[in-house]
Design a protein around this motif. Structure first.
Motif, mmCIF file in Angstrom:
data_model
loop_
_atom_site.group_PDB
_atom_site.id
_atom_site.type_symbol
_atom_site.label_atom_id
_atom_site.label_comp_id
_atom_site.label_asym_id
_atom_site.label_seq_id
_atom_site.Cartn_x
_atom_site.Cartn_y
_atom_site.Cartn_z
ATOM 1 N N TRP A 114 0.808 -1.219 0.000
ATOM 2 C CA TRP A 114 0.000 0.000 0.000
ATOM 3 C C TRP A 114 0.839 1.265 0.000
ATOM 4 N N LEU A 115 2.161 1.134 -0.144
ATOM 5 C CA LEU A 115 3.050 2.279 -0.332
ATOM 6 C C LEU A 115 3.153 2.577 -1.822
ATOM 7 N N LEU A 116 3.013 3.830 -2.202
ATOM 8 C CA LEU A 116 3.073 4.224 -3.606
ATOM 9 C C LEU A 116 4.513 4.541 -3.997
ATOM 10 N N ASP A 117 5.141 3.618 -4.721
ATOM 11 C CA ASP A 117 6.464 3.845 -5.289
ATOM 12 C C ASP A 117 6.265 4.782 -6.484
ATOM 13 N N TYR A 118 6.665 6.036 -6.340
ATOM 14 C CA TYR A 118 6.329 7.023 -7.367
ATOM 15 C C TYR A 118 7.087 6.837 -8.676
ATOM 16 N N ARG A 119 7.988 5.851 -8.737
ATOM 17 C CA ARG A 119 8.659 5.534 -10.000
ATOM 18 C C ARG A 119 7.759 4.705 -10.913
ATOM 19 N N GLU A 120 6.709 4.103 -10.345
ATOM 20 C CA GLU A 120 5.868 3.168 -11.089
ATOM 21 C C GLU A 120 4.551 3.826 -11.481
ATOM 22 N N GLY A 121 4.300 3.902 -12.790
ATOM 23 C CA GLY A 121 3.046 4.436 -13.271
ATOM 24 C C GLY A 121 1.989 3.353 -13.348
ATOM 25 N N GLY A 122 0.804 3.708 -13.837
ATOM 26 C CA GLY A 122 -0.283 2.755 -13.992
ATOM 27 C C GLY A 122 -1.292 2.854 -12.868
ATOM 28 N N THR A 123 -2.141 1.852 -12.770
ATOM 29 C CA THR A 123 -3.207 1.839 -11.760
ATOM 30 C C THR A 123 -2.657 1.388 -10.415
ATOM 31 N N PHE A 124 -3.008 2.120 -9.377
ATOM 32 C CA PHE A 124 -2.544 1.805 -8.022
ATOM 33 C C PHE A 124 -3.748 1.615 -7.118
#
Length: 252
Positions: free
Chosen positions: A132-142
């Protein structure tokens, strides 16, 4: 019917019911699901495919298929023909790393007593230690577990940097300071909207990425439930994070 005959018949029915129950449980446990599929045969065994215990997978060179069975994984590499179900070694049980990955709230701590507003820093890791941590390097649906506690994450805690976030004409700047991996999502400026696009740039990104949030009604309590939910909502980066963690537990 005499009492002894009745008792014997009742015992026989009970035994038969137990055998049926074991058979049903065994069948359910033997079913496998494809959680990752790469290579020339990927279209034959797509992610999310359910396989019966008697199914066979025929792989060619370059194929790699990761199956999940009873909450554990098996990795199959081509060429070769493999059964959909197989014995999973005891060492392949869910590790503490997988447990932390699925936790509803990551364990966080500061380095050297470091503390600033809305900034918390755990040890440096190459992969976000929680789904549930948003790795901001990864795009797409979270997939968002709880918008109120959504945290941005970076793989190191060295140096000050700034992340720019834009959506629907609004813009926020998030400062990630030296000594911290985490920073809270700027809810006051950019609320988490289901299905809305957010453009992230700066903070060491080679190019901007776009994130789209998918809200969840509840957080699954099991590996199987988490994988089913991530697949259904198209949250591929989180799915890959979980499968990678499970595969490492398998290899260990």
């Amino acid at each position: 019917m005499s009492f002894p005959d009745f008792r014997m018949r009742r015992m026989g029915l009970t035994a038969a019911a137990a055998i049926i129950a074991v058979a049903v449980v065994g069948t359910a446990a033997a079913q496998s699901m494809v959680v990752r599929s790469t290579g020339p045969s990927a279209s034959k065994y797509p992610t999310g495919a359910k396989l019966k215990s008697g199914d066979k997978l025929t792989l060619v060179a370059g194929d790699k298929v990761v199956l999940m069975q009873a909450g554990k994984t098996r990795t199959l590499s081509g060429p070769g023909t493999f059964g959909a179900s197989g014995t999973i070694q005891a060492s392949q049980s869910m590790s503490g790393t997988v447990t932390r990955m699925l936790a509803k709230g990551p364990t966080m701590r500061s380095r050297g007593g470091f503390s600033r507003d809305a900034v918390i820093a755990p040890p440096t890791e190459l992969r976000a230690p929680n789904l549930w941590l948003l790795d901001y390097r990864e795009g797409g649906t979270f997939c968002v577990a709880d918008p109120a506690t959504l945290m941005l994450w970076r793989p190191n805690m060295e140096g000050d940097t700034a992340l720019e976030i834009e959506s629907a004409g609004k813009k926020a700047t998030v400062a990630l300071v030296d000594g911290a991996n985490f920073r809270k999502w700027p809810l006051d400026i950019l609320p988490v909207q289901n299905g809305a696009d957010y453009r992230l740039s700066g903070a060491g990104l080679a190019a901007p990425v776009t994130v789209r949030f998918a809200r969840m009604d509840a957080i699954p309590d099991t590996v199987e439930g988490s994988i089913d939910m991530l697949m259904a909502k198209g949250c591929s980066s989180q799915l890959n994070r979980l499968v990678d963690t499970m595969s490492e537990a398998e290899a260990g």
